[in-house]
Motif scaffolding. Structure first.
Motif, PDB file in Angstrom:
ATOM      1  N   LEU A 190       3.693 -38.644  31.859  1.00  0.00           N
ATOM      2  CA  LEU A 190       4.619 -39.329  32.579  1.00  0.00           C
ATOM      3  C   LEU A 190       5.507 -38.297  33.399  1.00  0.00           C
ATOM      4  O   LEU A 190       5.650 -37.273  32.987  1.00  0.00           O
ATOM      5  CB  LEU A 190       5.694 -40.183  31.591  1.00  0.00           C
ATOM      6  CG  LEU A 190       5.082 -41.226  30.679  1.00  0.00           C
ATOM      7  CD1 LEU A 190       6.088 -41.836  29.799  1.00  0.00           C
ATOM      8  CD2 LEU A 190       4.540 -42.280  31.640  1.00  0.00           C
ATOM      9  N   PRO A 191       5.886 -38.767  34.634  1.00  0.00           N
ATOM     10  CA  PRO A 191       6.443 -37.936  35.482  1.00  0.00           C
ATOM     11  C   PRO A 191       7.838 -37.236  34.916  1.00  0.00           C
ATOM     12  O   PRO A 191       8.644 -37.867  34.057  1.00  0.00           O
ATOM     13  CB  PRO A 191       7.104 -38.960  36.716  1.00  0.00           C
ATOM     14  CG  PRO A 191       6.026 -40.200  36.592  1.00  0.00           C
ATOM     15  CD  PRO A 191       5.598 -40.327  35.068  1.00  0.00           C
ATOM     16  N   GLY A 192       7.829 -36.045  35.127  1.00  0.00           N
ATOM     17  CA  GLY A 192       9.245 -35.280  34.873  1.00  0.00           C
ATOM     18  C   GLY A 192       9.088 -34.789  33.345  1.00  0.00           C
ATOM     19  O   GLY A 192       9.938 -34.069  32.995  1.00  0.00           O
ATOM     20  N   ARG A 193       8.103 -34.798  32.661  1.00  0.00           N
ATOM     21  CA  ARG A 193       7.756 -34.290  31.421  1.00  0.00           C
ATOM     22  C   ARG A 193       6.945 -32.933  31.393  1.00  0.00           C
ATOM     23  O   ARG A 193       5.858 -32.887  31.931  1.00  0.00           O
ATOM     24  CB  ARG A 193       7.018 -35.204  30.287  1.00  0.00           C
ATOM     25  CG  ARG A 193       8.019 -36.464  30.295  1.00  0.00           C
ATOM     26  CD  ARG A 193       7.504 -37.650  29.304  1.00  0.00           C
ATOM     27  NE  ARG A 193       8.641 -38.194  29.100  1.00  0.00           N
ATOM     28  CZ  ARG A 193       8.214 -39.373  28.163  1.00  0.00           C
ATOM     29  NH1 ARG A 193       7.192 -39.571  27.511  1.00  0.00           N
ATOM     30  NH2 ARG A 193       9.309 -40.499  27.718  1.00  0.00           N
ATOM     31  N   ALA A 194       7.811 -31.955  31.064  1.00  0.00           N
ATOM     32  CA  ALA A 194       6.856 -30.803  30.863  1.00  0.00           C
ATOM     33  C   ALA A 194       6.351 -30.459  29.400  1.00  0.00           C
ATOM     34  O   ALA A 194       5.525 -29.449  29.300  1.00  0.00           O
ATOM     35  CB  ALA A 194       7.680 -29.363  31.324  1.00  0.00           C
ATOM     36  N   GLY A 195       6.685 -31.164  28.555  1.00  0.00           N
ATOM     37  CA  GLY A 195       6.164 -30.842  27.142  1.00  0.00           C
ATOM     38  C   GLY A 195       6.842 -31.909  26.298  1.00  0.00           C
ATOM     39  O   GLY A 195       8.041 -32.470  26.305  1.00  0.00           O
TER      40      GLY A 195
END
Length: 163
Positions: A41-46
């Motif tokens: 999902l957008p905005g998720r790095a981990g």
């Protein structure tokens, strides 16, 4: 599989050290699929397994178009002096705080076939590797903040609408 809801600050699963994965079975394959779906999902790095309510040592990452996962990750090496880097967390929504992180990090672990893997990087990837490994050890980034910043962050948590 499916995107799973993120557990929020205050949920006990976030403060417990996650158990090592000893057998790669359908349950673990499903967990990895859910972690990958959840991190895309957008905005998720981990996303760490305990953030979706599973107390096992695995996380997914999504940095600069590179999406992957690590089972039984170990923060094997860091380089450089810690720097204060603005950091947020899905489990502590709507907050960003300067967090001390090393500028380079390497995590080792295994993949779904039991092969040893290594993920290393700088910038956001280094930050994510440290952040997600912390989650699996029962730490939130709030635990890493300097004293005055942590006090302010905890005040924000207490005043938030989601807490």
């Amino acid at each position: 599989m499916t995107e799973r809801p993120i557990r929020l600050f205050g949920d006990p699963v976030l403060k417990a050290r996650c158990e090592e994965i000893t057998t790669i079975d359908d349950r673990v394959r499903g967990l990895i699929a859910d972690l990958l779906d959840s991190v895309k999902l957008p905005g998720r790095a981990g996303v760490a397994a305990n953030q979706i309510g599973v107390g096992l040592r695995a996380f997914s990452y999504n940095v600069d178009g590179e999406v992957g996962y690590v089972i039984n990750p170990v923060l094997a090496e860091v380089r450089g002096e810690k720097e204060l880097i603005d950091e947020g967390c899905l489990s502590v929504p709507e907050q960003w705080h300067p967090t001390p992180r090393h500028p380079w990090a390497r995590v080792t672990g295994i993949d779904l076939d039991g092969n040893e893997i290594s993920v290393e990087g700088t910038g956001v990837l280094a930050q994510a590797l440290q952040h997600e490994t912390d989650h699996l050890d029962g730490y939130l980034y709030l635990d890493r903040l300097e004293k005055d910043e942590r006090r302010a962050a905890m005040k924000q948590v207490r005043e938030s609408t989601w807490f």
